[in-house]
Design an enzyme around this catalytic site. Structure first.
Site, PDB file in Angstrom:
ATOM      1  N   SER A 143     -31.971   2.615 101.213  1.00 53.54           N
ATOM      2  CA  SER A 143     -32.950   3.174 102.145  1.00 53.54           C
ATOM      3  C   SER A 143     -34.309   2.534 101.917  1.00 53.54           C
ATOM      4  CB  SER A 143     -33.082   4.691 101.936  1.00 53.54           C
ATOM      5  OG  SER A 143     -34.176   5.223 102.665  1.00 53.54           O
ATOM      6  N   TYR A 167     -33.812  12.058  97.001  1.00 60.39           N
ATOM      7  CA  TYR A 167     -33.206  11.040  97.867  1.00 60.39           C
ATOM      8  C   TYR A 167     -33.753   9.648  97.549  1.00 60.39           C
ATOM      9  CZ  TYR A 167     -31.726   8.623 102.137  1.00 60.39           C
ATOM     10  OH  TYR A 167     -31.168   7.729 103.034  1.00 60.39           O
TER      11      TYR A 167
END
Length: 259
Positions: A143, A167
């Site tokens: 990401s 995350y």
């Protein structure tokens, strides 16, 4: 070698975790269009059927990314059934979110397990099948938030969309894990790379016009990503076109991480 042969995945067996999700669908389409057979490893066969219907050359195998035994059994079933595993795309994620001050130990640990540890488990269990043929392609979906922290200004008045700390930390770990295994597996002709998508908000998030405008204004390209924007890089990293590319993280983010 002719151009089309570089990207041709005919007779290749590809496994995609989380293949019926927002980005997973485009990843599967990229592999299918290039000629591979695709096995979607997931928990929900009904969801798989909803998304792919009667699409040819795509199949479902049950997996629980939380359990090593389930992952091991899943890869063994695929290996026995299709006689090979050529490509693995680690796209599946599960996590619990909360803000940076109130996240509990349980929420933190679940996010790390579902975003980082599950990728480790899948890589570990697929290695024997790729070593057997002295070839393979492993693609880990990371990401932009594994590369840079969130710009919290864009979340003002939209706090419910704020990216949780577990995350981004885990996705940064995925990028480092990619480099580690790229070096470790190079002698077996196994390429390991990661892809870091930028702003690819789900359809639910896109319902918030104000937040989407914030994302667009924060990106050099002036737009959000479409899942189809990932298809080219997935085809490239899965094919012979990337035979000398390993240990790399490719940001598909419209320039987000450049600023």
């Amino acid at each position: 070698m002719e151009k089309f042969e570089l990207f041709n995945l005919s007779n290749k067996i590809a496994v995609v975790t989380g293949g019926y999700g927002h980005l997973g669908q485009a990843i599967c389409k990229a592999l299918l269009h290039a000629g591979s057979k695709v096995i979607v490893a997931g928990r929900n066969e009904n969801k798989f059927a909803e998304v792919f219907g009667e699409t040819k050359n795509i199949y479902f195998e049950e997996i629980n990314l939380e359990e090593t035994a389930s992952i091991k059994t899943c890869f063994e079933r695929i290996g026995d059934k299709y006689q090979n595993i050529d490509i693995l795309v680690n796209n599946g994620v599960y996590l619990l979110a909360n803000d940076a001050e109130n996240m509990t130990d349980h929420e933190w640990e679940t996010g790390v397990d579902g975003t980082l540890n599950s990728v480790f488990r899948c890589i570990r269990e697929v290695i024997p099948f790729m070593k057997r043929n002295m070839s393979g392609k492993i693609i880990n979906i990371a990401s932009m938030y594994g590369m840079v922290p969130p710009n919290f200004k864009i979340y003002k008045n939209f706090e419910r969309f704020t990216n949780p700390p577990n995350y981004g930390v885990s996705k940064a770990g995925v990028i480092q894990m990619t480099k580690y295994y790229a070096v470790y597996l190079a002698k077996y002709n196994i390429n390991v790379n990661s892809v870091s998508p930028g702003p690819f908000p789900s359809s639910q998030v896109q319902a918030s016009e104000g937040f989407i405008n914030n994302l667009k204004d924060s990106n050099p390209s002036g737009r959000i990503g479409k899942p189809e924007d990932l298809m080219g890089v997935i085809n490239f990293l899965s094919s012979n076109a990337s035979s000398f590319v390993t240990g790399q993280n490719i940001a598909v983010d419209g320039g987000w991480t450049v600023w």
